[in-house]
Structure formats: structure tokens, C-alpha cells
Design an enzyme around this catalytic site. Structure first.
Site, short mmCIF file in Angstrom:
data_model
loop_
_atom_site.label_atom_id
_atom_site.label_comp_id
_atom_site.label_asym_id
_atom_site.label_seq_id
_atom_site.Cartn_x
_atom_site.Cartn_y
_atom_site.Cartn_z
N HIS A 124 -9.02 -21.69 -2.83
CA HIS A 124 -9.24 -22.95 -2.13
C HIS A 124 -8.05 -23.88 -2.45
CE1 HIS A 124 -11.21 -26.90 -1.47
NE2 HIS A 124 -12.10 -26.24 -0.75
N ASP A 201 -12.70 -20.94 -11.12
CA ASP A 201 -13.28 -21.87 -10.16
C ASP A 201 -14.64 -21.29 -9.76
OD1 ASP A 201 -14.18 -23.05 -7.86
OD2 ASP A 201 -12.23 -23.06 -6.84
N GLN A 204 -18.34 -21.51 -5.94
CA GLN A 204 -19.20 -20.69 -5.08
C GLN A 204 -20.02 -19.67 -5.86
OE1 GLN A 204 -19.71 -21.45 -2.05
NE2 GLN A 204 -17.92 -22.61 -1.42
N LYS A 227 -23.11 -28.19 -4.52
CA LYS A 227 -23.29 -26.85 -3.96
C LYS A 227 -24.45 -26.12 -4.63
CE LYS A 227 -18.35 -26.32 -2.93
NZ LYS A 227 -18.26 -26.60 -1.51
N CYS A 367 -10.30 -24.79 3.99
CA CYS A 367 -9.42 -25.27 2.90
C CYS A 367 -8.77 -24.10 2.18
CB CYS A 367 -10.19 -26.14 1.89
SG CYS A 367 -10.96 -27.57 2.62
N1 C6P Z 1 -15.52 -25.49 -0.57
C1 C6P Z 1 -16.35 -24.96 1.62
O1 C6P Z 1 -16.93 -25.23 2.68
P1 C6P Z 1 -15.39 -29.79 -4.10
O2 C6P Z 1 -15.02 -30.32 -2.76
O3 C6P Z 1 -14.50 -30.34 -5.18
O4 C6P Z 1 -16.83 -29.92 -4.42
O5 C6P Z 1 -15.14 -28.21 -4.07
C2 C6P Z 1 -13.88 -27.71 -3.78
C3 C6P Z 1 -13.91 -26.22 -3.78
C4 C6P Z 1 -13.20 -25.53 -4.74
N2 C6P Z 1 -13.24 -24.18 -4.81
C5 C6P Z 1 -13.96 -23.46 -3.96
C6 C6P Z 1 -13.99 -21.97 -4.10
C7 C6P Z 1 -14.68 -24.09 -2.95
O6 C6P Z 1 -15.39 -23.37 -2.10
C8 C6P Z 1 -14.65 -25.51 -2.85
C9 C6P Z 1 -15.35 -26.22 -1.73
C10 C6P Z 1 -16.25 -26.03 0.56
O7 C6P Z 1 -15.90 -23.84 1.39
C11 C6P Z 1 -15.69 -27.29 1.11
S1 C6P Z 1 -14.01 -27.13 1.60
#
Ligand code: C6P
Length: 412
Positions: A124, A201, A204, A227, A367
Site C-alpha cells: 500500500h 503492515d 488487512q 478495519k 492505493c
Molecule cells: N487500505 C483499502 O481499501 P489507514 O488508511 O492508515 O487506516 O490504512 C492504510 C493501509 C495500509 N496498509 C494496507 C495493507 C491497507 O490496506 C491500508 C488501507 C484501504 O485497501 C484503504 S486505501
């Protein structure tokens, strides 16, 4: 072991009982954010109606209650991921802020010219941009582990990219696009052998599979509350105590200090050294209630349920000739995220058409533009499951999917 009952669980989520565009709502965008059960909503309500105050800053009852709520949420997170002590748990806004904190604090302090930082191409943007910035600033080298045709990292790729010059390996546990579960044990073991730190990270993965940071032995593990049934604006950074202790603060301000003089300051002990400014106590309260909810259901059952849903959905999707599923074919290598394209249809059109069937999915580059470029795709559509999803949700999605090309003027 009894399976979880998603129909019963759904009753706890008021938002899911509504109709969208005249259809029952099938919410399949859990990779973007998840919905909240009434237990989380009530915990936040109770906090706001009984205990709200500025934590760590007052001798009055409301400040004391807010402090207790905040600290007990931290202990709940510690237990959930099996960290050794709460000193290893820093609350942030989200995964993005956690990753920026590590890059700006650890990276700025310890990365030197010609050091190597290794990422996966599937990362991401939140796990790419902070490292691009540090690499540029320090004249370090950014390297990527690429995926095979099945969306997985081969063992040789790990050994080719992680070397004695590698200082950091930063990788998602589960890809938000392909659903691939990366071979973390192998990566962590090899990276440590090469003398590198590993950042995982877990945006997910933490919501969907049992995570034990001590068994995994990652140096950092980060994730977002929103999430995993909690509110937006609360995230977690786990780091091994001795590493966090060696790092300078990221943000400077209130509550992260010990003493402040006119021209220098000393800092609070862990984890508060990394938590400048007034904390998001109601977010922490919501996260604690979300973890209570998830653990009452059981992380093993949640994982099994999502795997069963993925199998059911993949089976149906593979049988539609104009639907192209991305990512691993083997269910053991993936979680409950499925990206796909539909011949002759832009993913945004697919998503808009499915919305008219009451099906919420995501479309775009997710992203992860470097991955899209690597896959030679401008975008994909994506469904992502959670504990409240049912086979009925998937049937509704597949029904809509079968109509997409008709809507766009193709025969079938
Ligand atoms: N992915 C998706 O629809 P935040 O925004 O900080 O809570 O998470 C960022 C982020 C970082 N790493 C991974 C693997 C992610 O999937 C995400 C967030 C969402 O896939 C929003 S772009």
C-alpha cells in the site's frame, strides 16, 4: 468447534439492516473499512456520557476515568496480539501514521547511505512513501520483492533481495489488493539472519486472523482500528521494547515529556514518549469493545468463515468466462479479499452497477499503484469479506456481476 453464525452476528450491526437502492445491503468493502456492532457504539456512548475527560492530565474523577479507560484499552490490545508489555503498544491514528512514525523516528536515526530498504511490490502507498522519503534523504536504496504469476513471493526472491546490506524489510501480512498472505515466518527468519529489522503492515490481517507478535517475532507490527469494527482515528504500533527505547520521539508536544527546560527536554517513558497531544480516548474505548466482540466470536472461527466465503465466491467467479480473478489460486495462500476485472468493463463501472444492486465493493488502484503497474492493470474491482457476511451477500454480488456486461450493452 461450532461455526460462527453470520445471520445472528448481522443483527448486532444496525447499519447492515437497511436497504440500498431498493435492495438489501450486501456490504463487501471491508478492506476499506468495517461496520460497527451495537456493542462498540454503546461502549463509545457510555464513555461519552459517563467518563469523558482529558487523560493523564487531571486529578478530577473524569480525567481519572478517561485515563483508566485509555490504559485498559491498551492492555486489551497487548493481550490481543500477545505483546510482552503495554510499553510495546503505542496508539496512533491508523496504520499510515504508525508506518510514518517508524520511518521518521527509526529511519531518520539509524538508516545510513547505501543501506537497503526492502519492500514488496504489492505494498500500500502507506508502506512505500515513508520509505521513499527516507531513502531519498539518507541516500539509501529502495528494493522491491516481486510476485510470481500467482501473486506470491517466491523463496528465491526473498533471498535475492534481502542481503547483508538490508536494514529494513517492511511488508504487509496480507495484500489489500490480491488477498495474498505473504510468507512472513520465512521472511522474518531470513531478514533477522541478515541483520535486518522487519516491519509488518497488519492492516488487512489483524482484523481477520489470530496474530501473536511473539511467535511471529516481527520487530514492529501495525494496524488500524477502523478495519476491525472500531472507529476511525485509532491505530496501533507494536514495537519490541528495546527497539522503541532506542528511537527518538516522532511528534513533540504535551504528555510525551518528563521535564521541559528553556532549550531542551527529557521524554516520558514508553509508550507515552510516542503519544504527543491529547489522545483519542473514545477511539481506544471503541477498539477495546471491538476486540472484546471479535474474541467473543473467536478469531479462528472468523478466519474459517472468511475462507469458506472466499471459496464459495471464487468458485462462482471462476465459472464466469468474462471475469478474471487476480491473486493466488490456492486458498491457503490468501484471505478474504478478491480483486477481479470484467472484460470490456471499467472497474468503476462495475462498482457503480453493483451499487444499484445494493452491493458495496471497491474499485480503483487501491492505493497500490506500483502493484497495478506491475500487473499491467489500470485498476481492479475488489470484494472483501468479514464476519457478518453471508453466502446470500455473495449470491447477490454474483447476480449483479452477471448483469454488468448487459448494462454496458454487451449481450452477456
Ligand atoms: N487500505 C483499502 O481499501 P489507514 O488508511 O492508515 O487506516 O490504512 C492504510 C493501509 C495500509 N496498509 C494496507 C495493507 C491497507 O490496506 C491500508 C488501507 C484501504 O485497501 C484503504 S486505501
Amino acid at each position: 468447534m461450532h461455526k460462527l453464525n453470520p445471520d445472528e452476528i448481522k443483527n448486532d450491526f444496525p447499519i447492515l439492516s437497511q436497504n440500498i437502492n431498493g435492495n438489501r445491503l450486501a456490504y463487501l468493502d471491508n478492506g476499506a473499512t468495517t461496520q460497527k456492532p451495537i456493542q462498540v457504539i454503546e461502549a463509545i456512548y457510555n464513555y461519552n456520557t459517563r467518563s469523558h475527560g482529558n487523560p493523564h492530565r487531571g486529578a478530577h474523577q473524569l480525567s481519572i476515568r478517561a485515563t483508566e479507560e485509555y490504559d485498559s484499552a491498551k492492555e486489551r490490545v497487548r493481550k490481543f496480539i500477545n505483546a510482552k508489555t503495554i510499553e510495546e503498544i503505542v496508539f496512533t491514528r491508523n496504520t499510515t501514521e504508525s508506518l510514518n512514525l517508524i520511518a521518521q523516528s527509526y529511519g531518520r536515526e539509524f538508516i545510513k547511505e547505501n543501506d537497503e530498504i526492502v519492500l514488496a511490490i504489492s505494498e500500500h502507498h502507506s508502506n512505500i512513501l515513508p520509505w521513499q522519503r527516507i531513502a531519498k534523504e539518507k541516500k539509501a536504496i529502495l528494493k522491491y520483492m516481486y510476485l510470481n504469476d500467482d501473486g506470491r513471493i517466491e523463496p528465491e526472491e526473498i533471498k535475492n533481495k534481502i542481503t547483508g546490506k538490508t536494514k529494513i524489510v517492511s511488508i504487509a501480512h496480507m495484500s489489500n489488493v490480491l488477498g495474498t498472505i505473504h510468507p512472513l515466518e520465512e521472511i522474518i527468519e531470513y531478514a533477522h539472519k541478515m541483520g535486518a529489522l522487519v516491519i509488518v503492515d497488519g492492516a488487512q490481517s489483524t482484523p481477520h486472523i489470530k496474530v501473536d507478535v511473539q511467535i511471529l517475532d516481527a520487530d514492529f507490527y501495525v494496524f488500524s482500528g477502523h478495519k476491525m469494527l472500531a472507529p476511525m482515528g485509532i491505530g496501533v504500533l507494536y514495537g519490541k521494547k528495546e527497539i522503541l527505547e532506542s528511537m527518538p520521539p516522532y511528534l513533540m508536544g504535551g504528555d510525551m515529556i518528563e521535564y521541559v527546560y528553556e532549550d531542551y527536554a527529557t521524554f516520558a517513558p514508553l509508550p507515552y514518549k510516542f503519544e504527543a497531544g491529547t489522545q483519542n480516548v473514545e477511539g481506544a474505548v471503541g477498539l477495546k469493545a471491538a476486540i472484546d466482540y471479535l474474541e467473543r466470536i473467536g478469531m479462528d472461527k472468523i478466519e474459517d468463515h472468511e475462507k469458506a466465503l472466499a471459496e464459495y465466491a471464487l468458485d462462482k467467479m471462476f465459472s464466469i468466462p468474462y471475469v478474471n480473478v487476480q491473486g493466488p489460486k490456492d486458498l491457503d495462500m490468501r484471505g478474504g479479499i478478491i480483486s477481479f476485472t470484467v472484460d470490456d468493463a471499467h472497474p468503476h463501472d462495475v462498482s457503480t452497477i453493483l451499487d444499484s444492486y445494493g452491493v458495496a465493493i471497491r474499485a480503483g488502484h487501491h492505493c497500490a499503484q506500483p502493484l497495478m503497474r506491475y500487473l499491467n492493470l489500470p485498476a481492479t474491482s475488489r470484494v472483501s469479506f468479514y464476519l457478518y457476511n453471508t453466502k446470500e451477500d455473495i449470491d447477490q454480488f454474483v447476480e449483479g456481476l452477471k448483469n454488468v456486461r448487459k448494462w454496458l450493452g454487451y449481450g452477456s
